[in-house]
Scaffold this motif. Structure first.
Motif, mmCIF file in Angstrom:
data_model
loop_
_atom_site.group_PDB
_atom_site.id
_atom_site.type_symbol
_atom_site.label_atom_id
_atom_site.label_comp_id
_atom_site.label_asym_id
_atom_site.label_seq_id
_atom_site.Cartn_x
_atom_site.Cartn_y
_atom_site.Cartn_z
ATOM 1 N N GLY A 74 12.845 -2.311 42.463
ATOM 2 C CA GLY A 74 10.987 -2.508 43.121
ATOM 3 C C GLY A 74 10.459 -1.643 42.736
ATOM 4 N N THR A 75 10.082 0.115 42.762
ATOM 5 C CA THR A 75 9.581 0.471 41.752
ATOM 6 C C THR A 75 8.920 0.465 39.974
ATOM 7 N N LEU A 76 10.194 0.068 39.914
ATOM 8 C CA LEU A 76 10.375 -0.023 37.749
ATOM 9 C C LEU A 76 9.712 -1.453 37.613
ATOM 10 N N ILE A 77 9.452 -2.457 38.673
ATOM 11 C CA ILE A 77 8.758 -3.577 38.615
ATOM 12 C C ILE A 77 7.593 -3.102 38.830
ATOM 13 N N GLY A 78 6.867 -2.462 40.076
ATOM 14 C CA GLY A 78 5.890 -2.264 40.431
ATOM 15 C C GLY A 78 5.116 -0.868 39.511
ATOM 16 N N ALA A 79 5.378 -0.561 38.416
ATOM 17 C CA ALA A 79 4.927 0.247 37.097
ATOM 18 C C ALA A 79 4.581 -0.967 36.433
ATOM 19 N N VAL A 80 5.539 -1.625 36.072
ATOM 20 C CA VAL A 80 5.257 -2.919 34.876
ATOM 21 C C VAL A 80 3.826 -3.921 35.417
ATOM 22 N N THR A 81 4.122 -4.104 37.118
ATOM 23 C CA THR A 81 3.040 -4.883 36.901
ATOM 24 C C THR A 81 1.729 -4.505 36.708
ATOM 25 N N VAL A 82 1.653 -2.163 37.370
ATOM 26 C CA VAL A 82 0.288 -1.699 37.031
ATOM 27 C C VAL A 82 -0.388 -2.149 36.000
ATOM 28 N N ALA A 83 0.733 -1.908 34.816
ATOM 29 C CA ALA A 83 0.641 -1.837 33.803
ATOM 30 C C ALA A 83 -0.060 -3.158 32.893
ATOM 31 N N VAL A 84 0.604 -4.001 33.387
ATOM 32 C CA VAL A 84 -0.010 -5.276 33.225
ATOM 33 C C VAL A 84 -1.303 -5.905 33.568
ATOM 34 N N ILE A 85 -1.535 -5.278 35.146
ATOM 35 C CA ILE A 85 -2.962 -5.657 35.222
ATOM 36 C C ILE A 85 -3.997 -4.512 35.158
ATOM 37 N N ARG A 86 -3.710 -3.499 34.330
ATOM 38 C CA ARG A 86 -4.784 -2.691 33.455
ATOM 39 C C ARG A 86 -4.276 -3.039 32.091
ATOM 40 N N ASN A 87 -3.716 -4.108 31.608
ATOM 41 C CA ASN A 87 -3.942 -4.402 29.835
ATOM 42 C C ASN A 87 -4.910 -5.884 30.588
ATOM 43 N N GLY A 88 -4.403 -6.752 31.640
ATOM 44 C CA GLY A 88 -4.493 -7.801 31.856
ATOM 45 C C GLY A 88 -6.335 -8.107 32.109
ATOM 46 N N LEU A 89 -6.714 -6.782 33.321
ATOM 47 C CA LEU A 89 -8.260 -6.442 32.911
ATOM 48 C C LEU A 89 -9.031 -6.601 31.414
#
Length: 323
Positions: A273-288
């Motif tokens: 779950g943490t690995l998915i969460g890390a990708v999610t954080v990176a996606v959010i930063r990139n997307g913004l």
């Protein structure tokens, strides 16, 4: 009929995988960004997101052990810079990247063990102890470097953070390998069982024969080792050791763990779950960034996600307790 039973069994096993629920919000965010931006789904951008996620994922892996045990480690970001600086100085002085990498991991393990030792035996709350060492590690790093960046120009070392293997950034392989190893430790070893037991109820674990103090030191040593490994990837990607590296990265690690379903009250969660969460954080930063949102809004969004995720976890536990 047999095929139907087989599929049903597969679905049951899939549901038992902790952290799998984190895939849904990640998929929703990705679909949104694919619709509202022109470049998010491009190969180069996806690879950049995965490369950025690597450091969050490695740090988050160590944070997962700490949070599952019912504690927190606020010193991770400062320790990242501390490990980077000494590893970079070692590589520059000796020309040996393996020695520099060993220095990063050993310093991380020792620093983490110090955190664990004081928390375990002096009984200082983890929040206070790691808040203190957060400032200590950052201050020492700035003092040693005189607040200046250290360039690390080692061609082979650069591959770790900048190279590609089969078209995929090498850091992705690193964080997946570390994640698999951490998953095995958590799910297949006595140490992993003790981490969950301490987080669920430390006193019950003690009465069951778990050596709480020894395992707390182990948990923080693992967190420190993860920081040493993250420092290697971070420094290799930038070809420099920065005394300001890792600022607020402990928050990214916490966000990755919480988004991935790790309970802040301890006792449950998974590295997957943490690995998915890390990708999610990176996606959010990139997307913004792609949406043209100013950088300070990123902090607001990540902070809001942490609050929402923790709130959902506490509400879910209250509902379960009331049944």
């Amino acid at each position: 009929m047999e095929k139907s039973c087989h599929q049903s069994g597969f679905m049951q096993r899939l549901k038992q995988v902790e952290g799998l629920g984190a895939l849904f919000p990640l998929a929703v965010i990705c679909v949104f960004l694919c619709v509202f931006t022109d470049t998010f789904a491009s190969y180069n951008n996806i690879m950049q997101v995965l490369r950025q996620a690597a450091v969050y994922a490695i740090m988050g892996t160590g944070m997962t052990f700490v949070i599952i045990s019912g504690a927190v480690d606020l010193s991770q970001g400062s320790l990242l810079a501390f490990c980077c600086v000494f590893a970079g100085m070692t590589i520059n002085a000796t020309g040996n990247m393996w020695l520099g990498m060993l220095v990063a991991v050993v310093i991380g393990a020792l620093a983490g063990s110090v955190n664990g030792l004081v928390i375990a035996f002096i009984k200082i709350p983890p929040f206070i102890m790691t808040l203190g060492t957060m400032y200590i590690f950052r201050g020492l790093t700035l003092w040693v470097t005189n607040s200046t960046q250290i360039a690390v120009n080692h061609e082979r070392f650069k591959f770790i953070g900048q190279g590609f293997l089969l078209g995929i950034p090498f850091p992705v392989y690193v964080f997946i390998a570390i994640g698999i190893l951490a998953h095995v430790i958590l799910s297949k070893t006595a140490t992993g069982r003790y981490v969950y037991a301490i987080g669920s109820n430390a006193e019950t674990a003690r009465l069951s024969g778990v050596r709480i103090e020894r395992n707390i030191i182990k948990i923080y040593a693992i967190s420190g080792i993860s920081i040493g490994l993250a420092a290697i990837v971070y420094m290799s990607r930038l070809s420099a050791a920065q005394p300001t590296a890792g600022q607020s990265y402990e928050m990214e690690a916490i966000a990755a763990a919480v988004i991935g379903g790790v309970s802040m009250s301890g006792g449950s969660g998974s590295v997957f779950g943490t690995l998915i969460g890390a990708v999610t954080v990176a996606v959010i930063r990139n997307g913004l960034v792609l949406l043209g949102v100013q950088s300070y809004f990123t902090q607001i969004v990540v902070g809001a996600i942490i609050v929402v995720a923790v709130s959902i976890d506490f509400i879910r536990k209250r509902i379960a307790a009331s049944r």
